[in-house]
Design a protein around this motif. Structure first.
Motif, PDB file in Angstrom:
ATOM      1  N   ILE A  45      23.812  85.848  75.459  1.00 15.40           N
ATOM      2  CA  ILE A  45      24.501  85.187  74.353  1.00 15.40           C
ATOM      3  C   ILE A  45      23.665  83.974  73.991  1.00 15.40           C
ATOM      4  O   ILE A  45      23.576  83.006  74.762  1.00 15.40           O
ATOM      5  CB  ILE A  45      25.938  84.759  74.711  1.00 15.40           C
ATOM      6  CG1 ILE A  45      26.798  85.984  75.072  1.00 15.40           C
ATOM      7  CG2 ILE A  45      26.582  84.010  73.546  1.00 15.40           C
ATOM      8  CD1 ILE A  45      26.886  86.272  76.549  1.00 15.40           C
ATOM      9  N   MET A  46      22.994  84.037  72.858  1.00 11.26           N
ATOM     10  CA  MET A  46      22.105  82.965  72.427  1.00 11.26           C
ATOM     11  C   MET A  46      22.868  81.995  71.555  1.00 11.26           C
ATOM     12  O   MET A  46      23.442  82.372  70.529  1.00 11.26           O
ATOM     13  CB  MET A  46      20.921  83.555  71.645  1.00 11.26           C
ATOM     14  CG  MET A  46      19.923  82.503  71.160  1.00 11.26           C
ATOM     15  SD  MET A  46      19.018  81.761  72.529  1.00 11.26           S
ATOM     16  CE  MET A  46      18.683  80.107  71.868  1.00 11.26           C
ATOM     17  N   ALA A  51      20.716  78.932  61.161  1.00 10.13           N
ATOM     18  CA  ALA A  51      19.481  79.229  60.428  1.00 10.13           C
ATOM     19  C   ALA A  51      18.477  80.009  61.268  1.00 10.13           C
ATOM     20  O   ALA A  51      17.614  80.701  60.723  1.00 10.13           O
ATOM     21  CB  ALA A  51      18.844  77.932  59.941  1.00 10.13           C
ATOM     22  N   PHE A  52      18.591  79.903  62.604  1.00 11.64           N
ATOM     23  CA  PHE A  52      17.597  80.514  63.483  1.00 11.64           C
ATOM     24  C   PHE A  52      17.991  81.917  63.950  1.00 11.64           C
ATOM     25  O   PHE A  52      17.259  82.537  64.728  1.00 11.64           O
ATOM     26  CB  PHE A  52      17.342  79.617  64.696  1.00 11.64           C
ATOM     27  CG  PHE A  52      16.895  78.226  64.343  1.00 11.64           C
ATOM     28  CD1 PHE A  52      16.110  77.990  63.220  1.00 11.64           C
ATOM     29  CD2 PHE A  52      17.263  77.131  65.125  1.00 11.64           C
ATOM     30  CE1 PHE A  52      15.687  76.707  62.889  1.00 11.64           C
ATOM     31  CE2 PHE A  52      16.855  75.842  64.800  1.00 11.64           C
ATOM     32  CZ  PHE A  52      16.071  75.629  63.677  1.00 11.64           C
ATOM     33  N   LYS A  53      19.103  82.416  63.497  1.00 14.59           N
ATOM     34  CA  LYS A  53      19.557  83.742  63.922  1.00 14.59           C
ATOM     35  C   LYS A  53      18.514  84.837  63.681  1.00 14.59           C
ATOM     36  O   LYS A  53      18.365  85.747  64.515  1.00 14.59           O
ATOM     37  CB  LYS A  53      20.864  84.094  63.216  1.00 14.59           C
ATOM     38  CG  LYS A  53      21.448  85.426  63.646  1.00 14.59           C
ATOM     39  CD  LYS A  53      22.775  85.715  62.955  1.00 14.59           C
ATOM     40  CE  LYS A  53      23.317  87.066  63.383  1.00 14.59           C
ATOM     41  NZ  LYS A  53      24.586  87.399  62.712  1.00 14.59           N
ATOM     42  N   PRO A  54      17.769  84.814  62.560  1.00 13.92           N
ATOM     43  CA  PRO A  54      16.790  85.890  62.337  1.00 13.92           C
ATOM     44  C   PRO A  54      15.758  86.051  63.444  1.00 13.92           C
ATOM     45  O   PRO A  54      15.216  87.152  63.614  1.00 13.92           O
ATOM     46  CB  PRO A  54      16.119  85.469  61.021  1.00 13.92           C
ATOM     47  CG  PRO A  54      17.177  84.696  60.300  1.00 13.92           C
ATOM     48  CD  PRO A  54      17.890  83.925  61.381  1.00 13.92           C
ATOM     49  N   PHE A  55      15.489  85.004  64.220  1.00 13.84           N
ATOM     50  CA  PHE A  55      14.519  85.123  65.312  1.00 13.84           C
ATOM     51  C   PHE A  55      14.973  86.138  66.365  1.00 13.84           C
ATOM     52  O   PHE A  55      14.153  86.689  67.103  1.00 13.84           O
ATOM     53  CB  PHE A  55      14.300  83.771  66.000  1.00 13.84           C
ATOM     54  CG  PHE A  55      13.634  82.729  65.146  1.00 13.84           C
ATOM     55  CD1 PHE A  55      12.751  83.075  64.135  1.00 13.84           C
ATOM     56  CD2 PHE A  55      13.895  81.382  65.361  1.00 13.84           C
ATOM     57  CE1 PHE A  55      12.129  82.111  63.354  1.00 13.84           C
ATOM     58  CE2 PHE A  55      13.275  80.400  64.586  1.00 13.84           C
ATOM     59  CZ  PHE A  55      12.395  80.768  63.582  1.00 13.84           C
ATOM     60  N   LEU A  63      23.772  88.822  71.688  1.00 13.24           N
ATOM     61  CA  LEU A  63      24.711  88.335  70.690  1.00 13.24           C
ATOM     62  C   LEU A  63      24.330  86.905  70.334  1.00 13.24           C
ATOM     63  O   LEU A  63      24.012  86.104  71.220  1.00 13.24           O
ATOM     64  CB  LEU A  63      26.141  88.374  71.240  1.00 13.24           C
ATOM     65  CG  LEU A  63      27.275  87.977  70.289  1.00 13.24           C
ATOM     66  CD1 LEU A  63      28.531  88.777  70.618  1.00 13.24           C
ATOM     67  CD2 LEU A  63      27.585  86.484  70.353  1.00 13.24           C
ATOM     68  N   PHE A  64      24.328  86.593  69.060  1.00 16.85           N
ATOM     69  CA  PHE A  64      23.989  85.249  68.605  1.00 16.85           C
ATOM     70  C   PHE A  64      25.283  84.495  68.288  1.00 16.85           C
ATOM     71  O   PHE A  64      26.100  84.951  67.496  1.00 16.85           O
ATOM     72  CB  PHE A  64      23.104  85.309  67.357  1.00 16.85           C
ATOM     73  CG  PHE A  64      22.593  83.971  66.911  1.00 16.85           C
ATOM     74  CD1 PHE A  64      23.335  83.178  66.033  1.00 16.85           C
ATOM     75  CD2 PHE A  64      21.384  83.481  67.381  1.00 16.85           C
ATOM     76  CE1 PHE A  64      22.874  81.943  65.635  1.00 16.85           C
ATOM     77  CE2 PHE A  64      20.914  82.235  66.980  1.00 16.85           C
ATOM     78  CZ  PHE A  64      21.661  81.467  66.116  1.00 16.85           C
ATOM     79  N   HIS A  65      25.445  83.327  68.923  1.00 14.77           N
ATOM     80  CA  HIS A  65      26.626  82.500  68.686  1.00 14.77           C
ATOM     81  C   HIS A  65      26.170  81.177  68.062  1.00 14.77           C
ATOM     82  O   HIS A  65      25.426  80.415  68.685  1.00 14.77           O
ATOM     83  CB  HIS A  65      27.373  82.238  69.987  1.00 14.77           C
ATOM     84  CG  HIS A  65      28.743  81.663  69.773  1.00 14.77           C
ATOM     85  ND1 HIS A  65      29.906  82.386  69.960  1.00 14.77           N
ATOM     86  CD2 HIS A  65      29.152  80.435  69.358  1.00 14.77           C
ATOM     87  CE1 HIS A  65      30.953  81.632  69.680  1.00 14.77           C
ATOM     88  NE2 HIS A  65      30.515  80.440  69.311  1.00 14.77           N
TER      89      HIS A  65
END
Length: 350
Positions: A45-46, A51-55, A63-65
């Protein structure tokens, strides 16, 4: 749209904290790509800025939080709310790759519930010794990506970084396809801007670099910046043949896809270098008051591809937020445009 975890039979979950800056977060993504390949059963879980989710979109089982530090997650009450959101994942451990006040607060909330916490060792004393004016200790320090990996090692996971870039061209955005219609020309990305002005190669000299590369028949794509940088890039694009401004015309996901189709990136010690690493593109990088010895060279990039001058005052800054101390002419001004162009030609023809 949230990226949901695909494999629900996995046994361990790690929450990873790194909120900024852009280049540092991109480096985390490079490490997590390798971690996932070597530890496929672990859920990640990052936690970072939206704005940095595309990385992280191409990393499986992640999962991006988002953290919203200026609104709902502002202040200690906001961080407690973020903790309440994160605790629903029932993590086995917290990997704090930031070590700032926010990440420490969240880690403390988890520690009170018995969750295992491991935190990055930033090597502050070593970095101070590297950049001080007197009795400087000039030696390569541990790379930041290895410091990130060390946190997972302390959590008893095995991870061995390859320190290699792996090019894998992504599908071009529809509106960028026309820019890549000529397959016979080499395509160079240029990321000439940085958060701190002291890390920026002088614009008048960068313009000479662009002019020489344009005359040599390369196609040039300018990345990275806001409105003022966009105006500069637009001027260059109008002046020089086969030069295109991408600032303000593509989002971060699209920029990464475009970069993945380049032959080479020219960048400052900035996020452009780390974005290129993330999609497997070699970088010629220009260094001023900072130095690759501090550990921030792009993942998988070569020290031989760093352009810099030797001077006893270098480096005098870790992050580039301090002016050069090299004397009458600063270290960036001492780098000739022809040096950069020749290095690029050597790399592309090598």
């Amino acid at each position: 749209m949230t990226t949901y975890l695909k494999n629900m039979s996995t046994t361990q979950k790690i929450i990873v904290l790194r909120f900024s800056a852009m280049g540092d977060v991109a480096m985390v993504a490079s490490v997590l790509q390798e971690f996932r390949a070597q530890n496929p059963a672990v859920e990640l879980i990052m936690v970072s800025r939206p704005a940095f989710k595309p990385f992280f979109e191409h990393i499986p089982n992640l999962l991006f939080h988002p953290i919203q530090p200026k609104t709902i997650h502002k202040g200690i009450s906001g961080l407690y709310q973020l903790y309440q959101e994160l605790r629903r994942y029932k993590p086995d451990a917290i990997a704090d790759l930031h070590d700032n006040l926010r990440s420490r607060a969240i880690s403390t909330f988890f520690r009170l519930t018995g969750t295992k916490i491991k935190r990055i060792d930033k090597g502050r004393a070593e970095k101070k010794a590297l950049t001080r004016a007197n009795k400087k200790i000039f030696k390569p320090l541990r790379q930041t990506v290895e410091r990130y990996a060390d946190v997972f090692r302390e959590l008893k996971f095995s991870i061995k970084l390859s320190h290699r870039i792996n090019k894998s061209a992504q599908a071009l955005p529809e509106k960028a396809k026309a820019l890549f219609s000529d397959q016979t020309t080499k395509k160079i990305g240029i990321s000439p801007f940085a958060q701190h002005i002291y890390k920026v190669y002088p614009f008048e000299k960068m313009e000479v670099v662009i002019a020489l590369l344009s005359q040599s028949g390369y196609e040039l794509f300018i990345f990275g910046g806001g409105k003022s940088e966009q105006d500069i890039a637009e001027k260059w694009a109008k002046t020089y043949q086969n030069t295109y401004n991408l600032i303000g015309n593509f989002n971060l996901t699209e920029e990464l896809a475009i970069i993945s189709n380049l032959d080479l990136m020219l960048s400052m010690d900035s996020s452009g270098m780390h974005m290129a690493s993330l999609v497997g593109i070699p970088v010629i990088s220009i260094w001023g008051p900072t130095h690759p010895y501090a550990g921030f060279l792009g993942y998988g990039q070569l020290e031989n591809d760093c352009i810099q001058i030797d001077h006893p005052a270098r480096p005098n800054s870790i992050y580039g937020n301090k002016p050069c101390l090299c004397g009458v002419e600063n270290c960036m001004d001492l780098i000739k445009p022809e040096t950069i162009v020749n290095k690029i030609k050597e790399k592309l023809n090598g």
